[in-house]
Design an enzyme around this catalytic site. Structure first.
Site, PDB file in Angstrom:
ATOM      1  CB  CYS A 210       5.356  -0.014   4.150  1.00 46.95           C
ATOM      2  SG  CYS A 210       2.972  -0.381   4.635  1.00 46.95           S
TER       3      CYS A 210
ATOM      4  CB  CYS B 135       2.991  -1.522  10.035  1.00 43.23           C
ATOM      5  SG  CYS B 135       4.207  -1.838   8.689  1.00 43.23           S
TER       6      CYS B 135
ATOM      7  CD  GLU C 166      -0.827   0.476   3.733  1.00 42.72           C
ATOM      8  OE1 GLU C 166      -1.621   1.020   3.840  1.00 42.72           O
ATOM      9  OE2 GLU C 166      -1.570  -1.133   4.550  1.00 42.72           O
TER      10      GLU C 166
ATOM     11  CG  HIS D 163       1.708   2.134  13.684  1.00 43.29           C
ATOM     12  ND1 HIS D 163       2.591   3.443  13.804  1.00 43.29           N
ATOM     13  CD2 HIS D 163       1.439   1.515  12.021  1.00 43.29           C
ATOM     14  CE1 HIS D 163       3.260   3.387  12.301  1.00 43.29           C
ATOM     15  NE2 HIS D 163       3.099   2.864  11.636  1.00 43.29           N
TER      16      HIS D 163
ATOM     17  NE  ARG E  74       7.264  -2.478   5.249  1.00 37.48           N
ATOM     18  CZ  ARG E  74       6.496  -3.079   6.083  1.00 37.48           C
ATOM     19  NH1 ARG E  74       6.450  -3.485   6.935  1.00 37.48           N
ATOM     20  NH2 ARG E  74       5.983  -4.303   4.688  1.00 37.48           N
TER      21      ARG E  74
ATOM     22  CB  CYS F  92       6.743   3.926  -5.030  1.00 42.10           C
ATOM     23  SG  CYS F  92       7.812   2.552  -4.090  1.00 42.10           S
TER      24      CYS F  92
ATOM     25  CB  SER G  50       8.522   4.048   5.080  1.00 39.53           C
ATOM     26  OG  SER G  50       8.184   2.949   5.206  1.00 39.53           O
TER      27      SER G  50
ATOM     28  CB  CYS H 155       0.724   0.572   7.810  1.00 40.26           C
ATOM     29  SG  CYS H 155       0.610  -0.255   6.743  1.00 40.26           S
TER      30      CYS H 155
END
Length: 565
Positions: free
Chosen positions: A544, A64, A14, A68, A477, A547, A500, A61
């Site tokens: 994550c 992830c 995502e 968090h 990450r 792009c 990220s 996210c």
């Protein structure tokens, strides 16, 4: 002649990321990393009860989530100066280990391996030779001729029907795809098997977390998971035994298959241990606390500058001023109304979009800095901290990887880890370490319960005065930290400095590139029509975010747009 190419999307999960690169002489000479979506969670949290923040931040996210939740509750607990019951620490640690292994396994096989593996080439493989090769790499019992033959037949049917689904847009036949057909077949087979084994890790998270992906049991003060060995409705010995069974399955696949696959593929692409170096300042935080105060850990953290392990400076506790006082975020090239740099507790999140300007503002991501320097975060950072601190579990698997590579004819050194392929190897090493530590913390939990300790939570009370806290977690990450300012029991300010963001960060006020940008410099591009090499380096960070990558000529004109897997 310089060319411009747009790759969209680049990641396989995502988010929205745009990367612009200038290419000359078959190499990248400049790069810009731009996130294309505003997060905004910090604004949503203002005025809310700090005990609810973990539920909101998990929605940053869809992948992830767990990380968090833990960073959020640790931030609030830090502000309150709380201690956490040992049972809660161990339950949290097992969840984090299982989540980390799942995430690492999915990243390699399902999000990144297709940058290296040509699945169409696998149709030319001899299953018997694939089995023989696999058995020289590992004694995993699943590596049989019958299994590889069945995978080849299944793949053949998919290709004949045109039903290769997520593999459709791969760069099959690319000149940088160098694996023999037998290795490609092995990788495709393990791609499919890994789907089952990562699910075992997810089951552990779901059992201890109440659900998955958005866990429910990690709360401020401990865990909302009652423990009673004799009660069917609580965490009892039957459930703990099942968790052990799941973790043992995951451990075997991680250490016998995943790690060995990365070593083998890395050795066949050994030139990629010299590509993608980029920023060699590293940051990792300690994790898996062993006490109620967060002063003893099973994973080391700290900083390393300029790739020199002798500069290692440890981060020693959940309240370490070295970490607390040295982080800032700048928005010199970010779409926000601010000047900065600012410490996260003073951070502002006021959006101000002004279109993409490579010489001005070009990203929604802020630029985190530690002591004014860009830092690379992720498994490579933590493995390097482990080597520098002589962390026994890390050294065990680093040495294993080096010795295994020697049997395949490649002499690896620690210096080779500063690379595109080095990031993959470090991630697999970290997964092997987590597989060991997950079972260790399950043992610790069971022993503590056997002593008669069933405590899972400490009461939470907020003072009326302003208090500040920060919580960190070494996520899959990399370094994740949440920063909270609380007044009269409500959130006054909240900032998330995520992995990220460290790696994707745009240039800062001094013009220093972030890790993505720096790692792309000097990357080769053999075929401008299929710039696979750019994908390889960016994917090695496990971004994550979805792009787009732009390859620019000196005049910034777009020449070609290419969609990729």
């Amino acid at each position: 002649m310089a060319q411009r190419i747009t790759i969209d999307p680049l990641t396989r999960i995502e988010g929205h990321l745009r990367i612009d690169v200038e290419v000359a002489g078959g190499k990248v000479v400049n790069a810009w990393s731009s996130t294309q979506m505003w997060r905004g969670i910090e604004v949503i949290l203002k005025g809310r009860d700090p005990r609810d923040a973990w539920a909101f931040t998990q929605r940053i996210c869809g992948v992830c989530t767990t990380v968090h939740a833990i960073a959020s509750v640790r931030a609030v607990e830090n502000a309150l100066g709380m201690e956490i019951p040992l049972n809660a620490q161990y339950v949290r640690n097992i969840i984090l280990c299982a989540h980390g292994i799942h995430d690492h396994m999915v990243h390699f096989y399902h999000l990144s391996a297709l940058d290296w593996v040509d699945i169409i080439s696998a149709l030319k493989a001899d299953p018997k030779k694939t089995a023989e090769l696999a058995q020289t790499i590992s004694d995993w019992e699943g590596n049989s001729v019958t299994y590889f033959k069945s995978i080849k037949e299944k793949l053949q049917k998919f290709v004949e029907r045109g039903q290769i689904g997520p593999f459709t847009n791969g760069y099959w036949g690319h000149p940088q795809m160098k694996l023999p057909p037998e290795v490609n077949l092995l990788a495709v087979a393990h791609y499919l098997t890994a789907l089952d084994y990562q699910f075992n890790a997810d089951k552990v998270v779901a059992i201890l977390g109440g659900k998955n992906p958005h866990i429910q049991t990690v709360i401020v003060g401990g865990v909302g998971l009652a423990i009673n060995p004799d009660n069917e409705a609580t965490l009892n010995m039957e459930r703990l035994d099942y968790i052990r069974e799941l973790l043992l399955r995951v451990k075997e696949y991680t250490q016998k298959v995943y790690l060995n696959d990365v070593i083998a593929i890395g050795c066949l692409y050994k030139d990629w241990f010299k590509i993608g170096r980029g920023v060699t300042n590293y940051l990792a935080v300690p994790d898996l606390p062993l006490d109620t105060k967060g002063t003893k850990f099973d994973l080391p953290g700290g900083t390393i500058f300029n790739g020199d392990l002798s500069t290692y400076h440890p981060i020693k506790s959940f309240n370490d001023p070295y970490f607390r006082d040295n982080i800032t975020e700048t928005v010199a090239h970010s779409w926000y109304k601010d000047t900065g740099p600012r410490h996260p507790w003073q951070g502002e999140t006021i959006p101000n979009y002004t279109d993409f300007d490579p010489n001005g503002k070009y990203s929604w991501a802020k630029a985190p800095r530690f002591k004014g320097e860009p830092m690379q975060v992720g498994p490579l950072a933590q493995v390097l901290m482990g080597i520098a601190s002589k962390h026994e579990p890390t050294m065990k698997w680093v040495n294993y990887a080096i010795e295994k590579a020697k049997t395949l004819g490649v002499n690896l050194t620690v210096n080779d880890l500063h690379s595109t392929m080095g990031r993959h190897l470090a991630r697999a090493i970290r997964a092997a370490v987590l597989a060991d530590l997950a079972l260790k913390h399950l043992d610790l939990l069971e022993k503590n319960i056997a002593k008669g300790d069933l405590e899972i939570w400490n009461e939470v009370k907020f003072p009326r005065r302003e208090i500040k806290g920060f919580g960190f977690h070494e996520a899959p990450r990399g370094t994740l930290s949440h920063w909270v300012v609380i007044e009269r029991g409500k959130i006054k300010n909240y900032q998330c400095v995520v992995p990220s963001t460290w790696n994707v960060s745009p240039r800062d006020e001094k013009g220093k590139k972030g890790p993505y940008e720096a790692s792309l410099i000097d990357n080769p591009i053999v075929d401008p029509e299929k710039p696979l090499e750019v994908l390889r380096t960016i994917h090695s960070f496990d971004p994550c975010i979805a792009c787009a990558v732009h390859v620019l000529d000196s005049k910034g004109k777009e020449i070609k747009r290419v969609k990729v897997l």
